[in-house]
Design a protein around this motif. Structure first.
Motif, mmCIF file in Angstrom:
data_model
loop_
_atom_site.group_PDB
_atom_site.id
_atom_site.type_symbol
_atom_site.label_atom_id
_atom_site.label_comp_id
_atom_site.label_asym_id
_atom_site.label_seq_id
_atom_site.Cartn_x
_atom_site.Cartn_y
_atom_site.Cartn_z
ATOM 1 N N GLN A 140 -2.857 12.502 -30.668
ATOM 2 C CA GLN A 140 -2.487 13.143 -31.928
ATOM 3 C C GLN A 140 -1.274 14.059 -31.765
ATOM 4 O OE1 GLN A 140 -6.104 15.170 -32.958
ATOM 5 N NE2 GLN A 140 -7.093 13.301 -33.737
ATOM 6 N N GLY A 141 -1.076 14.582 -30.579
ATOM 7 C CA GLY A 141 0.070 15.449 -30.324
ATOM 8 C C GLY A 141 -0.294 16.919 -30.393
ATOM 9 N N PRO A 142 0.521 17.759 -29.778
ATOM 10 C CA PRO A 142 0.233 19.194 -29.711
ATOM 11 C C PRO A 142 0.270 19.903 -31.065
ATOM 12 C CG PRO A 142 1.930 18.591 -28.123
ATOM 13 C CD PRO A 142 1.688 17.407 -28.988
ATOM 14 N N ALA A 143 1.135 19.461 -31.973
ATOM 15 C CA ALA A 143 1.285 20.160 -33.257
ATOM 16 C C ALA A 143 -0.023 20.161 -34.050
ATOM 17 C CB ALA A 143 2.394 19.527 -34.074
ATOM 18 N N VAL A 144 -0.776 19.087 -33.992
ATOM 19 C CA VAL A 144 -2.045 18.983 -34.707
ATOM 20 C C VAL A 144 -3.031 20.047 -34.211
ATOM 21 C CG1 VAL A 144 -4.038 17.466 -35.117
ATOM 22 C CG2 VAL A 144 -1.723 16.533 -35.152
ATOM 23 N N HIS A 145 -2.871 20.453 -32.951
ATOM 24 C CA HIS A 145 -3.812 21.391 -32.347
ATOM 25 C C HIS A 145 -3.249 22.809 -32.212
ATOM 26 C CE1 HIS A 145 -6.532 18.099 -31.616
ATOM 27 N NE2 HIS A 145 -5.479 17.407 -31.222
ATOM 28 N N GLY A 146 -2.150 23.096 -32.931
ATOM 29 C CA GLY A 146 -1.656 24.462 -32.994
ATOM 30 C C GLY A 146 -0.405 24.769 -32.197
ATOM 31 N N TRP A 147 0.099 23.838 -31.423
ATOM 32 C CA TRP A 147 1.339 24.082 -30.667
ATOM 33 C C TRP A 147 2.477 23.358 -31.386
ATOM 34 C CZ3 TRP A 147 -3.188 22.892 -27.850
ATOM 35 C CH2 TRP A 147 -3.688 23.961 -27.088
ATOM 36 N N GLN A 181 6.825 19.303 -29.036
ATOM 37 C CA GLN A 181 5.850 18.224 -28.891
ATOM 38 C C GLN A 181 5.624 17.926 -27.410
ATOM 39 O OE1 GLN A 181 3.983 16.387 -31.315
ATOM 40 N NE2 GLN A 181 4.514 18.318 -32.283
ATOM 41 N N VAL A 182 5.099 18.912 -26.697
ATOM 42 C CA VAL A 182 4.928 18.792 -25.257
ATOM 43 C C VAL A 182 3.501 19.157 -24.870
ATOM 44 C CG1 VAL A 182 5.684 19.751 -23.043
ATOM 45 C CG2 VAL A 182 7.350 19.322 -24.819
ATOM 46 N N TRP A 183 2.847 18.282 -24.111
ATOM 47 C CA TRP A 183 1.527 18.594 -23.552
ATOM 48 C C TRP A 183 1.730 19.112 -22.139
ATOM 49 C CZ3 TRP A 183 -2.371 19.665 -26.240
ATOM 50 C CH2 TRP A 183 -2.762 18.933 -27.357
ATOM 51 N N ARG A 228 -1.781 23.855 -21.740
ATOM 52 C CA ARG A 228 -2.215 23.548 -23.108
ATOM 53 C C ARG A 228 -3.436 22.631 -23.100
ATOM 54 N NH1 ARG A 228 3.488 22.546 -26.343
ATOM 55 N NH2 ARG A 228 4.172 24.719 -26.250
ATOM 56 N N VAL A 229 -3.439 21.652 -22.219
ATOM 57 C CA VAL A 229 -4.578 20.733 -22.156
ATOM 58 C C VAL A 229 -5.826 21.470 -21.682
ATOM 59 C CG1 VAL A 229 -5.474 18.642 -21.051
ATOM 60 C CG2 VAL A 229 -3.133 18.695 -21.886
ATOM 61 N N ALA A 230 -5.682 22.374 -20.719
ATOM 62 C CA ALA A 230 -6.829 23.171 -20.263
ATOM 63 C C ALA A 230 -7.380 24.009 -21.415
ATOM 64 C CB ALA A 230 -6.420 24.068 -19.096
ATOM 65 N N THR A 231 -6.491 24.589 -22.219
ATOM 66 C CA THR A 231 -6.917 25.377 -23.381
ATOM 67 C C THR A 231 -7.609 24.484 -24.409
ATOM 68 O OG1 THR A 231 -5.088 26.909 -23.031
ATOM 69 C CG2 THR A 231 -6.106 26.922 -25.208
ATOM 70 N N LEU A 232 -7.039 23.306 -24.656
ATOM 71 C CA LEU A 232 -7.626 22.360 -25.605
ATOM 72 C C LEU A 232 -9.040 21.952 -25.176
ATOM 73 C CD1 LEU A 232 -7.105 20.548 -28.152
ATOM 74 C CD2 LEU A 232 -6.410 18.777 -26.540
ATOM 75 N N ILE A 233 -9.223 21.670 -23.898
ATOM 76 C CA ILE A 233 -10.539 21.290 -23.373
ATOM 77 C C ILE A 233 -11.532 22.432 -23.595
ATOM 78 C CG2 ILE A 233 -11.842 20.758 -21.274
ATOM 79 C CD1 ILE A 233 -9.296 19.283 -20.279
ATOM 80 N N GLY A 234 -11.093 23.657 -23.340
ATOM 81 C CA GLY A 234 -11.963 24.811 -23.558
ATOM 82 C C GLY A 234 -12.358 24.958 -25.014
ATOM 83 N N ARG A 235 -11.382 24.767 -25.917
ATOM 84 C CA ARG A 235 -11.654 24.914 -27.355
ATOM 85 C C ARG A 235 -12.587 23.811 -27.872
ATOM 86 N NH1 ARG A 235 -5.581 25.665 -29.726
ATOM 87 N NH2 ARG A 235 -5.174 27.764 -28.924
#
Length: 198
Positions: A89-96, A100-102, A106-113
């Motif tokens: 989906q890309g970083p923008a969908v998840h707040g970054w 458009q960079v993973w 950011r991925v560690a934060t996404l996994i936590g969320r």
């Protein structure tokens, strides 16, 4: 070195290695010494001796594959699939939305969320690789940067300031060795008629 499945070998490669170890066990049963087993199976002597010791202590079962090595993944297969969907989906969908960079962070934060599981940045990066993604590093630019001014400077000022290249002259291509003596002027240093030292 880290590997995609955490153990260094694919399932097929682990199976091939297990077949070799089981062949070694059969040779040990026949009384073949470890050095000869190493030669016949084209493995290191160290491996053959280690296998022989394990075989003597625990039998053929000690040489069976134990599956992939490394730590088990904290996320279930279903969660990994869901994470791959989130990454698609890309970083923008998840707040970054800055870029458009993973990144690993950011991925560690996404996994936590999303999954309430704690991952380190390096662990998140390895998980990304397992899922077929690669982390990127965002380009760092000053907030005050004015692209128009930078472009104008490159086109006008840099062309004037830029020093010309080294002049092309005849002579030696070496910086440390001058051209031949025949090409030197008579009053040049190193001339045979130079004045003697006092």
């Amino acid at each position: 070195m880290r590997y995609a499945d955490g153990g260094g070998l694919t399932a097929k490669a682990r199976q091939r290695r297990e077949v070799v170890r089981l062949e070694a066990a059969a040779l040990f049963d026949e009384g073949v010494p470890p050095g000869e087993v190493a030669r016949r199976l084209r493995v290191t002597a160290k491996s053959a001796y280690q296998w022989h010791q394990a075989w003597r202590q625990d039998g053929v079962g000690a040489l069976a594959s134990r599956g992939p090595g490394g730590q088990r993944c904290k996320l279930s297969a279903r969660c990994r699939e869901k994470l791959a969907e989130y990454l698609e989906q890309g970083p923008a969908v998840h707040g970054w939305d800055q870029d458009q960079v993973w990144t690993g962070a950011r991925v560690a934060t996404l996994i936590g969320r999303k999954f309430h599981v704690s991952y380190s940045v390096s662990g998140a990066t390895r998980l990304m690789h397992r899922l077929g993604f690669t982390p990127q590093v965002p380009v760092r630019r000053a907030a005050e940067r004015d692209e128009q001014t930078v472009t104008a400077w490159r086109e006008a000022t840099w062309a004037e300031v830029k020093a010309p290249g080294r002049p092309a002259t005849d002579g030696s291509a070496s910086r440390t060795r001058p051209g031949s003596p025949a090409d030197r002027p008579q009053d040049a240093h190193g001339d045979s008629a130079a004045s003697p030292r006092s």
